[in-house]
Design an enzyme around this catalytic site. Structure first.
Site, PDB file in Angstrom:
ATOM      1  N   HIS A  66       0.841  -1.210   0.000  1.00 30.75           N
ATOM      2  CA  HIS A  66       0.000   0.000   0.000  1.00 30.75           C
ATOM      3  C   HIS A  66       0.870   1.252   0.000  1.00 30.75           C
ATOM      4  O   HIS A  66       1.239   1.761   1.048  1.00 30.75           O
ATOM      5  CB  HIS A  66      -0.919  -0.011   1.227  1.00 30.75           C
ATOM      6  CG  HIS A  66      -2.041   0.986   1.159  1.00 30.75           C
ATOM      7  ND1 HIS A  66      -3.325   0.697   1.581  1.00 30.75           N
ATOM      8  CD2 HIS A  66      -2.089   2.261   0.719  1.00 30.75           C
ATOM      9  CE1 HIS A  66      -4.102   1.743   1.405  1.00 30.75           C
ATOM     10  NE2 HIS A  66      -3.381   2.719   0.889  1.00 30.75           N
ATOM     11  N   ASP A  82       1.078   2.606   3.719  1.00 27.17           N
ATOM     12  CA  ASP A  82       0.224   3.714   3.247  1.00 27.17           C
ATOM     13  C   ASP A  82       1.081   4.970   3.040  1.00 27.17           C
ATOM     14  O   ASP A  82       0.625   6.088   3.289  1.00 27.17           O
ATOM     15  CB  ASP A  82      -0.933   3.979   4.217  1.00 27.17           C
ATOM     16  CG  ASP A  82      -2.041   4.834   3.584  1.00 27.17           C
ATOM     17  OD1 ASP A  82      -1.985   5.090   2.371  1.00 27.17           O
ATOM     18  OD2 ASP A  82      -2.958   5.249   4.322  1.00 27.17           O
ATOM     19  N   HIS A 130       3.163  14.247   0.813  1.00 21.65           N
ATOM     20  CA  HIS A 130       2.540  15.533   0.489  1.00 21.65           C
ATOM     21  C   HIS A 130       3.593  16.617   0.672  1.00 21.65           C
ATOM     22  O   HIS A 130       4.452  16.514   1.556  1.00 21.65           O
ATOM     23  CB  HIS A 130       1.355  15.829   1.419  1.00 21.65           C
ATOM     24  CG  HIS A 130       0.183  14.930   1.199  1.00 21.65           C
ATOM     25  ND1 HIS A 130      -0.591  14.967   0.061  1.00 21.65           N
ATOM     26  CD2 HIS A 130      -0.337  13.942   1.973  1.00 21.65           C
ATOM     27  CE1 HIS A 130      -1.555  14.051   0.149  1.00 21.65           C
ATOM     28  NE2 HIS A 130      -1.416  13.405   1.294  1.00 21.65           N
TER      29      HIS A 130
HETATM   30  O1  DOR Z   1      -3.846   9.262   4.603  1.00 20.97           O
HETATM   31  C1  DOR Z   1      -4.203   8.986   3.470  1.00 20.97           C
HETATM   32  N1  DOR Z   1      -3.518   9.425   2.406  1.00 20.97           N
HETATM   33  N2  DOR Z   1      -5.309   8.281   3.290  1.00 20.97           N
HETATM   34  C2  DOR Z   1      -5.853   8.071   2.080  1.00 20.97           C
HETATM   35  O2  DOR Z   1      -6.865   7.446   1.999  1.00 20.97           O
HETATM   36  C3  DOR Z   1      -5.225   8.640   0.882  1.00 20.97           C
HETATM   37  C4  DOR Z   1      -3.797   8.935   1.110  1.00 20.97           C
HETATM   38  C5  DOR Z   1      -3.244   9.848   0.084  1.00 20.97           C
HETATM   39  O3  DOR Z   1      -3.382   9.579  -1.121  1.00 20.97           O
HETATM   40  O4  DOR Z   1      -2.626  10.845   0.449  1.00 20.97           O
HETATM   41 ZN    ZN Z   2      -6.655   4.522   2.106  1.00 25.97          ZN
END
Ligand code: DOR
Ligand code: ZN
Length: 416
Positions: free
Chosen positions: A52, A297, A301
């Site tokens: 992920h 995950d 950003h």
């Molecule tokens: O924290 C997250 N970031 N959750 C998500 O569902 C999307 C992901 C993102 O793409 O930044």
């Molecule tokens: Zn997610």
């Protein structure tokens, strides 16, 4: 140390032509031309597998590119990453799925795309699963935009089952979480933020499990599970014989909502950091085997995006370079999980969950190897990250377990 075969012994490993060519007792391999890496005192294990990650390409190269994201993966010991489809455009077409795997992307790890389950991830019409699978997709999901409609989710599970693909659901009933930016509870109340309830996660997991019962050979994979209630639902469903797998992120077993402090956006992600009882349940689920995988995950950003009011900042944190250290420090050192089991959660078990032909050390398989020092303590500095973005809540943390070398398909892609 190969958890998949139960091997834990002194061996020499030869990589050649992109593959593991031999694994032999020390001193047995004759390869005069070979470059030698002395791994005395270190652990040699299958390259780690993260099912992920958000690599942000196509479309958001200012946050991350496939090249920088997989460089961070290599630094973290990962040789395979599954790339989520919430790119720009959404990866809902075979052309995009193929583009992500092209040699021109300059990847330092193998990229396995996970394509969108519905067109544009709008939750209305299925994408072409057969064509996406042919292009290399290993699963389908609308991660970040959960599939809410019962009929379309059932259709997705059926279409995917026919092709032996898992459907991955980011379990969040977004009808209950509009305007929410953290976990519901006293802390959210005190900070003046709207909170996401535990039920917003667990009710969608329960709904999906109900649908799964109606699909022969269906496979549901629950992404980044974060609540005890959802975990209990998965545990019960599996006992009842359903094919459901699930993953947890390092931050959901390492941190609680307290980490937000006074609105630190590097502790903002979705699902949000939860209460201590939920964090403890994640540890429990890892120890008892209910959780199949640790997945980061990884969600880069840019600084200017995170430097906003808490409820306006985007969700997500980076995670590829801290996952192994957090897993060793928390699961192995603090909770006494044997190291091979920790490694299984980062390699063979995620591979099995998504049907990837990786995560094992054996002659003939792709030469994906991580070499790390399981005892070395080091301090993670976000500034030195290979990722293009530095949005991590673990800056300055002391971690145990340091990657010394990563080889992807026989090629050294990281060395420290
Ligand atoms: O924290 C997250 N970031 N959750 C998500 O569902 C999307 C992901 C993102 O793409 O930044
Ligand atoms: Zn997610």
């Amino acid at each position: 140390m190969d958890p998949a075969s139960g091997l834990d012994a002194k061996r020499d490993v030869l990589l050649s032509e992109g593959k593991i060519a031999a694994i032999e007792n020390p001193g047995q391999i004759r390869a005069a031309e070979a470059e030698i890496f002395d791994a005395k005192g270190l652990v040699v294990a299958p390259g780690l597998i993260d099912i992920h990650v958000h690599l942000r390409e196509p479309g958001q190269g200012y946050k991350e590119t496939i090249a920088t994201g997989t460089a961070a993966a290599a630094a973290g010991g990962f040789t395979s990453v599954c790339a989520m489809p919430n790119t720009v455009p959404v990866n809902d077409a075979p052309e995009t799925t193929r583009w992500m795997q092209a040699p021109e992307r300059g990847a330092s790890a193998r990229v396995f795309p996970i394509s969108a389950a519905t067109r544009g991830s709008m939750g209305e019409a299925l994408t072409d699963y057969a064509a996406l699978k042919k292009a290399g997709a290993v699963a389908v999901t609308d991660d970040g935009k959960p599939i809410l409609g019962d009929d379309i989710m059932l259709e997705a599970l059926r279409a995917a089952a026919a092709l032996d693909l898992p459907v991955i659901q980011h379990a969040e009933d977004t009808r209950l979480t509009g305007g929410c930016s953290m976990n519901a509870g006293v802390l959210a109340f005190r900070l003046g933020l709207r909170g996401m309830s535990v039920e917003a996660e667990s009710s969608l997991v329960e709904r999906d499990l109900d649908l799964l019962k109606r699909v022969k050979h269906g496979h549901l994979h629950v992404a980044h599970l974060s609540t005890k209630k959802a975990l209990d639902a998965v545990r019960a469903a599996r006992r009842a014989g359903l094919h459901v797998t699930c993953e947890v992120t390092p931050h959901h077993f390492a941190l609680t909502e307290d980490r937000i402090g006074l609105y630190d956006t590097n502790a903002k992600m979705n699902p949000p950091l939860r209460a201590e009882s939920d964090r403890a349940a994640m540890i429990e689920g890892l120890l008892d085997g209910t959780l199949d995988a640790i997945a980061t995950d990884h969600a880069p950003h840019a600084a200017h995006e995170k430097e906003q009011e808490f409820d306006r900042a985007p969700n997500g944190i980076t995670g590829l370079e801290t996952a192994l250290g957090l897993a060793i420090s928390i699961l192995h050192v603090r909770h006494k999980m044997p190291l091979p089991r920790v490694l299984a959660l980062l390699s063979s078990r995620p591979a099995q969950a998504l049907g990837l032909n990786r995560g094992i050390l054996a002659p003939g398989v792709p030469g994906d190897v991580v070499v790390f020092d399981p005892a070395e303590k080091w301090v993670f500095q976000a500034e030195g990250s290979r990722s293009k973005s530095k949005n991590t809540p673990f800056d300055g943390w002391e971690l145990q377990g340091r990657v010394r070398l990563t080889a992807s398909e026989g090629r050294v892609v990281f060395r420290s």
